[in-house]
Scaffold this active site. Structure first.
Site, PDB file in Angstrom:
ATOM      1  N   ASP A  29       5.025 -10.811   7.713  1.00 46.86           N
ATOM      2  CA  ASP A  29       5.694  -9.709   8.423  1.00 46.86           C
ATOM      3  C   ASP A  29       7.155 -10.049   8.738  1.00 46.86           C
ATOM      4  OD1 ASP A  29       5.843  -7.219   9.524  1.00 46.86           O
ATOM      5  OD2 ASP A  29       4.871  -7.746  11.414  1.00 46.86           O
ATOM      6  N   ASN A  77       0.218   1.062   5.328  1.00 42.86           N
ATOM      7  CA  ASN A  77       1.599   0.997   4.823  1.00 42.86           C
ATOM      8  C   ASN A  77       1.966   2.180   3.920  1.00 42.86           C
ATOM      9  OD1 ASN A  77       1.592  -2.633   4.634  1.00 42.86           O
ATOM     10  ND2 ASN A  77       2.477  -1.334   6.220  1.00 42.86           N
TER      11      ASN A  77
END
Ligand code: IPE
Ligand code: IPE
Ligand code: MG
Length: 249
Positions: A29, A77
């Protein structure tokens, strides 16, 4: 993916080679924030993130860590802009193609987990080719989670088991943790010992919900593209200070 250099990276002397995690999982991330900080578009962060992943895989191979599982794209996502999603799908496809020869020669065994039914067909084909070409490799087990969601994975496993019950193949009372594990995408992998999340976020974001039951969590503020060998070394040092009790005293 495998790095371009072939010289062996030695295990840092302060790490105990007998107490390394066998399976490391990573939530990669912070690519977008990395790019934003430098005034680049988010996609540059993803490109640099791929370099960080290549180096991490190299470290795992050289340091004797037998499995690496990384979160590349979650079922959530898809909610990003079309441009970013398209860029990521193309990036994955290119990486599987470009890195394939080296994965083969480095004995990396590639697996891709997630719902691969609605990813672009050309990405699916690249995954299929790379999986087939590396299926007999005996080195690092490298698993990439694409269009992966832990809840979806558990639901899918339940559906398969329910069908087997309906067909009279097993009884409800036979269903145990082992049977459920065997119906997950990760059926033939041991559970991760260590989960690394970069960019400081202290959440699991639907990653390996079942498999992480007893993993050690390591969160670092480092953004994924900056997660280099030194950062991994720190994560392993931290892991080696943990006392894994598994509910005992
Ligand atoms: C992780 O970085 C990569 C993917 C989720 C594909 P992000 O893109 O989430 O980066 P941040 O969190 O916005 O910085
Ligand atoms: C988790 O990161 C998914 C991947 C790294 C692929 P996100 O950036 O999507 O997670 P949230 O939105 O911060 O929970
Ligand atoms: Mg993020």
């Amino acid at each position: 993916m495998t790095p371009k250099t072939t010289s062996l990276i030695e295990l840092p002397a302060d790490l105990d080679c007998t107490r390394l995690p066998q399976h490391v999982a990573a939530i990669m991330d912070g690519n977008g924030r990395w790019a934003k900080k430098r005034g680049f578009p988010r996609i540059v962060g993803h490109q640099r993130g791929a370099d960080a992943l290549r180096n991490l895989l190299r470290c795992c191979k050289d340091w004797g860590i037998s499995a690496l599982t990384v979160y590349a794209f979650s079922t959530e996502n898809w909610g990003r802009s079309i441009e970013e999603v398209d860029f990521l799908m193309t990036l994955f496809e290119n990486l599987f193609q470009i890195e394939l020869a080296e994965m083969v020669s480095e004995q990396v065994k590639l697996e891709v987990v997630g719902n691969l039914e609605n990813i672009p067909p050309s990405l699916y084909d690249a995954i299929d080719r790379a999986r087939t070409a590396t299926q007999h490799n005996q080195g690092v087990r490298f698993t990439v989670a694409i269009n992966y969601g832990g809840r979806q994975e558990i639901v899918r496993a339940c559906q398969t088991i329910a069908t087997q019950v309906q067909q009279g193949l097993i009884r409800p009372a036979d269903i145990d943790e082992n049977i459920l594990s065997q119906h997950l995408h990760t059926a033939d992998l041991p559970d991760p010992d260590l989960l690394i999340r970069t960019s400081g976020e202290m959440r699991i974001s639907n990653f390996l919900l079942w498999q992480l039951a007893y993993a050690e969590f390591y969160v670092t503020d480092t953004l994924w593209p900056d997660f280099d060998r030194r950062a991994f070394h720190q994560a392993l040092l931290n892991y080696q200070q943990r006392h894994r009790r598994f509910g005992k005293i």
